[in-house]
Design a protein around this motif. Structure first.
Motif, short mmCIF file in Angstrom:
data_model
loop_
_atom_site.label_atom_id
_atom_site.label_comp_id
_atom_site.label_asym_id
_atom_site.label_seq_id
_atom_site.Cartn_x
_atom_site.Cartn_y
_atom_site.Cartn_z
N THR A 143 -9.11 -0.75 21.32
CA THR A 143 -9.91 0.31 20.72
C THR A 143 -11.01 -0.31 19.86
O THR A 143 -10.73 -1.05 18.92
CB THR A 143 -9.02 1.21 19.84
OG1 THR A 143 -7.98 1.73 20.66
CG2 THR A 143 -9.81 2.35 19.23
N PRO A 290 -19.05 1.69 21.63
CA PRO A 290 -19.23 2.35 20.34
C PRO A 290 -18.10 1.96 19.39
O PRO A 290 -16.92 2.06 19.75
CB PRO A 290 -19.16 3.85 20.65
CG PRO A 290 -19.02 3.97 22.12
CD PRO A 290 -18.88 2.63 22.74
N ALA B 183 -18.00 5.93 17.76
CA ALA B 183 -17.06 4.91 17.27
C ALA B 183 -15.76 5.58 16.83
O ALA B 183 -14.66 5.15 17.20
CB ALA B 183 -17.68 4.13 16.11
N ALA B 184 -15.89 6.65 16.04
CA ALA B 184 -14.69 7.35 15.55
C ALA B 184 -13.87 7.89 16.73
O ALA B 184 -12.64 7.82 16.74
CB ALA B 184 -15.10 8.48 14.61
N THR B 186 -13.38 6.70 19.57
CA THR B 186 -12.60 5.71 20.33
C THR B 186 -11.17 5.62 19.81
O THR B 186 -10.27 5.24 20.54
CB THR B 186 -13.24 4.30 20.30
OG1 THR B 186 -13.23 3.78 18.97
CG2 THR B 186 -14.65 4.33 20.85
N LYS B 187 -10.97 6.00 18.56
CA LYS B 187 -9.63 5.94 17.99
C LYS B 187 -8.67 6.90 18.70
O LYS B 187 -7.46 6.72 18.66
CB LYS B 187 -9.71 6.29 16.50
CG LYS B 187 -8.68 5.60 15.66
CD LYS B 187 -9.06 5.64 14.19
CE LYS B 187 -8.18 4.72 13.40
NZ LYS B 187 -8.57 4.61 12.01
N TRP B 190 -9.91 6.00 23.52
CA TRP B 190 -10.06 4.70 24.20
C TRP B 190 -8.70 4.19 24.65
O TRP B 190 -7.74 4.34 23.91
CB TRP B 190 -10.68 3.71 23.22
CG TRP B 190 -11.18 2.47 23.91
CD1 TRP B 190 -10.42 1.40 24.30
CD2 TRP B 190 -12.52 2.19 24.30
NE1 TRP B 190 -11.22 0.47 24.89
CE2 TRP B 190 -12.50 0.92 24.91
CE3 TRP B 190 -13.73 2.88 24.19
CZ2 TRP B 190 -13.67 0.32 25.41
CZ3 TRP B 190 -14.87 2.29 24.68
CH2 TRP B 190 -14.83 1.02 25.29
#
Lengths: 412, 265
Positions: A143, A290, B183-184, B186-187, B190
């Motif tokens: 991640t 990202p 980005a957030a 992906t927590k 992902w």
């Protein structure tokens, strides 16, 4: 001044229409393009080249970790370092390195690096990269937004595992281990030198300086594009009150030496084109997951160009040709005299005590790679040895003295 | 129509939540997708005619803080229950889009008492080997726009040389907001967004409407029937001529479908 011979171990037979037919050399490059019989040849030739670099007096030989990558065929650099540990005597084994967040548990790195250090008699340099987004996020599914936290925790765990003499428990966010108790222990005390290969993030600089680790700027852009990066690094060193000792910094450069400038082009231009056109053809969408970079890094460096970043076909701009590569500083090439003088400028300009040389690139043959290596070792290296002699290298290996080294049962 | 922006403190300030609120009527909470929610879009005004619309930003998006205290979707679902408590909302109509739809489904499965009716628009969270979800994190900007929209909105070409410093600043700011949002996300998404929701959908008690764009290029429409199958008593409505953002591409139709469902007895 120290010189290290760096290998990527590229696959040399990507088809001429690779750029047109495939979107990326990395992550989703189909494995049917790989012929293991050819692979057998080139792995062994590449190991020959690294062994030759040791014999020719390079200070270190460098291996590195990439995954699902046709230009970097070392998913496990430790295997290569193990092979080299038995076949070389003097050079440092510079593993640049193990991407800490990919190892579960991270004590695997502590164990394997300790094995390498013990087998080699204390010649290991332990590289701790975060790893690229392609390797860590896209190929290994980590991640992005938690990658760095996981990396930092792994680092703390490995260091403690190397230095604590008694078993201990580790209740981390990413690893829970009831018994941490690494056998073998590394030979170098308190542990092998730790080098941090990285890009241009302020956080990486600050963290490396804080821990007194060597920072190595590894990119394929060359000395011209690295100038602003290294200036940023040295500014950070200065701001943090660190010593401006060049040995705390490393830098990678493609270098090609021949009898003359014209002969250098004749010898190495095809391999260079193969490297920049085929090996560096990476899908834009894989360049920057990202969350891979911190918001602070984005704000620091990229505000102007951020929007254009994910457009276009691939990360690296290709098409410069030999003259273009030389002009841009992607490759530093020519006669021994010319390379010596250019490199002296680069070493002083970037203020680096450790130069990593990429002397086999693209589909360069073993014969050419060894010629490049020999000319550099005989006609360039001796003239640059004295640079920075006034500084002490505190980031270097402490091998066993010769008398205490293991002797082989069967003479080579 | 007007809306207000406010900051809500949750769990003694551990989370500061940026939230937009507008309209009058029964509470309706809208949970945005991975890209966030740039503006109070026209469909909010249409919903606000009949509902008090709450549009919070999840921790990590925009001005909402506290992402470090959330490790997975379960933490996020609990956070939202705490937010509802902080807002004094005993039960709400819950509408979630994409990642927000995944959160909404998790919330409804976690504590049925908080959710009167549930609307999931192209929710994330399921995976079929025979129909892999495209990797939108590896798409170029053009590929992403084509996946999100039937007709991508025309972006006027910008000549960076002619942009004023303020414009450049705004462009950079927007890009950083976008990077922060993804980005957030992906927590929770992902590398494959199946985080076990299929084991929990059966817990949903609220009447549920599933909405999908017929041309969704990011979350394939084949996942609509799959959600319907796993969510007891749910209905599926496909909105033609829309892709991943039906509420943006056909706001009237989206709101008509949602209101018809919410206002049915």
């Amino acid at each position: 001044m120290k010189f290290h011979w760096f290998h990527l171990m590229p696959y040399p037979d990507l088809p001429p229409d690779f750029r047109e037919k495939y979107r990326s050399v990395w992550v989703d490059v189909p494995s049917h393009l790989y012929d293991p019989v050819r692979g057998h040849q080139v792995y062994n030739e590449y190991l020959d080249e690294l062994e030759y670099a040791d014999a020719m007096g390079f200070d270190g030989i460098c291996v590195n970790e990439h995954h699902q990558n046709a230009y970097g065929l070392m998913p496990s650099p430790n295997l290569m370092a193990a092979a080299l540990a038995r076949r070389t005597r003097n050079a440092a084994l510079v593993v640049l390195g193990n991407s800490l967040a990919l190892y579960n548990p991270p004590t695997r790195v502590a164990e394997e690096f300790a094995m390498l250090d013990v087998i080699s008699g204390g010649r290991l340099v332990a590289g701790f990269p975060v790893g690229t987004a392609m390797d860590t996020n896209y190929a290994y599914g980590q991640t992005p937004v938690t990658l760095r936290d996981k990396y930092f925790e792994a680092h703390d765990l490995i260091k403690k595992a190397w230095t604590e003499p008694e078993p201990f428990a580790w209740n981390g966010k990413f690893s829970q281990l009831r018994y941490v108790n690494v056998w073998p222990r590394p030979l170098q005390k308190p542990h092998p030198p730790i080098w941090i290969p990285g890009g241009s993030s302020v956080e990486t600089w600050e963290w490396s300086i804080e821990h007194d680790y060597l920072y190595a700027n590894l990119s394929y852009g060359g000395y011209k594009s690295a100038k602003s990066v290294m200036d940023g690094y040295w500014e950070t060193v200065d701001k943090m009150g660190g010593e401006a000792n060049p040995y705390r910094a490393g830098f990678l450069q493609l270098v090609a030496v021949s009898e003359s400038d014209a002969q250098a082009e004749a010898d190495y231009a095809d391999a260079a084109v193969y490297f920049f056109e085929r090996c560096l053809h990476v899908h834009r969408g894989f360049a920057d997951a990202p969350g891979y970079r911190t918001i602070r890094s984005l704000e620091a460096g990229l505000t102007g160009t951020l929007l254009g970043q994910r457009s276009g076909r691939s990360i690296y701009q290709a098409g410069g040709g030999w003259k273009g590569y030389l002009e841009e500083g992607n490759i530093l090439a020519g006669s021994p005299e010319s390379v010596t003088e250019q490199l002296r400028e680069v070493i002083k300009g970037l203020r680096i005590g450790h130069l990593m040389l990429l002397m086999q690139f693209g589909n360069m043959s073993r014969e050419k790679a060894m010629k490049n290596t020999r000319l550099f070792a005989e006609k360039v290296m001796p003239n640059l040895r004295d640079v920075w002699s006034e500084y002490e290298d505190r980031w270097w290996i402490k091998p066993l003295d010769a008398a205490r080294r293991a002797a082989p049962a069967v003479a080579k | 129509m007007s809306y207000e922006t406010k900051t809500v403190s949750v769990r003694d300030g551990l989370f500061q939540v940026e939230m937009r609120r507008g309209g009058k009527g029964d509470p309706l909470v809208y949970l945005h997708g991975a890209g966030g929610q740039d503006a109070w879009d026209p469909f909010f005004d249409l919903l606000a005619e009949r509902y008090t619309v709450y549009q919070p930003f999840s921790p990590g998006w925009r001005g909402s803080t506290g992402l470090d205290h959330l490790d997975d979707v379960h933490d996020m679902a609990l956070f939202y229950l705490d937010l509802f408590d902080a807002l004094g909302l005993a039960s709400v109509n819950l509408v979630g889009h994409s990642l927000g739809g995944m959160f909404a489904a998790e919330i409804a499965a976690m504590d049925a008492a908080y959710v009167r009716k549930l609307v999931l628009c192209a929710p994330a969270g399921l995976w079929l080997d025979e129909a892999p979800v495209p990797d939108f994190y590896a798409m170029t900007q053009d590929e992403l726009m084509a996946a999100l929209y039937c007709v991508p909105p025309a972006i006027p070409p910008q000549d960076p040389a002619k942009a004023t410093p303020e414009q450049r600043q705004a462009t950079a700011r927007a890009a950083i907001e976008q990077a922060k949002a993804l980005a957030a996300s992906t927590k929770f998404l992902w590398p494959i967004w199946d985080k076990g929701l299929k084991k929990r959908l059966h817990r949903i008690k609220a009447p549920t409407l599933i909405v999908w764009g017929d041309s969704d290029g990011l979350n394939p429409p084949v996942y609509g029937p799959e959600f319907q199958k796993l969510t007891p008593g749910s209905r599926l409505v496909v909105i033609p001529g829309t892709a991943h953002l039906p509420m943006a591409e056909r706001p009237e139709e989206f709101v008509r479908v949602v209101r018809e469902f919410l206002e049915a007895p």
